[in-house]
Design a protein around this motif. Structure first.
Motif, PDB file in Angstrom:
ATOM      1  N   GLU A 161      60.118  13.773 -34.508  1.00  0.00           N
ATOM      2  CA  GLU A 161      59.947  12.340 -34.254  1.00  0.00           C
ATOM      3  C   GLU A 161      59.975  12.057 -32.754  1.00  0.00           C
ATOM      4  O   GLU A 161      59.174  11.293 -32.235  1.00  0.00           O
ATOM      5  CB  GLU A 161      61.039  11.563 -34.963  1.00  0.00           C
ATOM      6  N   THR A 162      60.924  12.679 -32.063  1.00  0.00           N
ATOM      7  CA  THR A 162      60.963  12.610 -30.610  1.00  0.00           C
ATOM      8  C   THR A 162      61.779  13.797 -30.120  1.00  0.00           C
ATOM      9  O   THR A 162      62.539  14.391 -30.888  1.00  0.00           O
ATOM     10  CB  THR A 162      61.542  11.277 -30.122  1.00  0.00           C
ATOM     11  N   ARG A 204      66.591  11.227 -40.620  1.00  0.00           N
ATOM     12  CA  ARG A 204      66.341  12.148 -39.513  1.00  0.00           C
ATOM     13  C   ARG A 204      67.606  12.895 -39.156  1.00  0.00           C
ATOM     14  O   ARG A 204      68.715  12.442 -39.416  1.00  0.00           O
ATOM     15  CB  ARG A 204      65.780  11.408 -38.313  1.00  0.00           C
ATOM     16  N   ASP A 257      55.412  14.789 -33.595  1.00  0.00           N
ATOM     17  CA  ASP A 257      54.760  14.905 -34.898  1.00  0.00           C
ATOM     18  C   ASP A 257      54.469  16.353 -35.310  1.00  0.00           C
ATOM     19  O   ASP A 257      53.891  16.594 -36.366  1.00  0.00           O
ATOM     20  CB  ASP A 257      53.471  14.077 -34.969  1.00  0.00           C
ATOM     21  N   ALA A 271      62.300  14.137 -38.288  1.00  0.00           N
ATOM     22  CA  ALA A 271      62.141  13.250 -39.443  1.00  0.00           C
ATOM     23  C   ALA A 271      61.956  14.108 -40.689  1.00  0.00           C
ATOM     24  O   ALA A 271      61.089  14.987 -40.727  1.00  0.00           O
ATOM     25  CB  ALA A 271      60.945  12.341 -39.242  1.00  0.00           C
TER      26      ALA A 271
END
Ligand SMILES: [Zn+2]
Length: 132
Positions: A60-61, A93, A110, A85
């Protein structure tokens, strides 16, 4: 540096030691909860269990740590960490190290990852996510 598990998170770490990613889940409404809580964050029930999840996810990051303030990680820099995620539920998460071939060049938002378990001396297994 070994994590310091709380009593409530003990089943999570026990799962890691047998190669399973177990996430706390409410038996009343089915909501997955991470980090573990004494009560369901959705319905307030204390009827909670730990259920295995698939072990896949998407980044996700992330960030690449070049200067760690944690003494035992200073030799490991640079390294990647991030929020993964999990597909089982929206907004579920887990924070993790991110490993994989040429990870510092290959890591992107992603990207698909999957869990592995690594032994930390004096603690036991911890989950890390590896680029697929
Ligand atoms: Zn609930």
């Amino acid at each position: 540096m070994a994590p310091e598990p709380s009593e409530i998170a003990r089943p999570f770490w026990e799962g890691c030691n047998v190669g399973k990613l177990l996430i706390q889940r409410c038996r009343q409404c089915g909501t997955f909860i991470h980090h573990p809580e004494p009560e369901c964050v959705r319905c307030g029930s204390a009827d909670l269990i730990f259920d295995p999840v698939d072990g896949t996810g998407r980044i996700e990051t992330f960030t690449v740590v070049h200067r760690s303030f944690v003494p035992s990680y200073q030799d490991a820099t640079p390294y990647a960490v991030g929020w993964i995620a999990l597909p089982e539920q929206r907004n579920l998460r887990i924070f993790s190290a991110i490993h994989g071939k040429d990870v510092l060049d290959a890591v992107v938002i992603d990207a698909p990852v999957e869990v592995r378990f690594e032994q930390v001396e004096g603690f036991g297994a911890v989950p890390v996510f590896v680029l697929r």
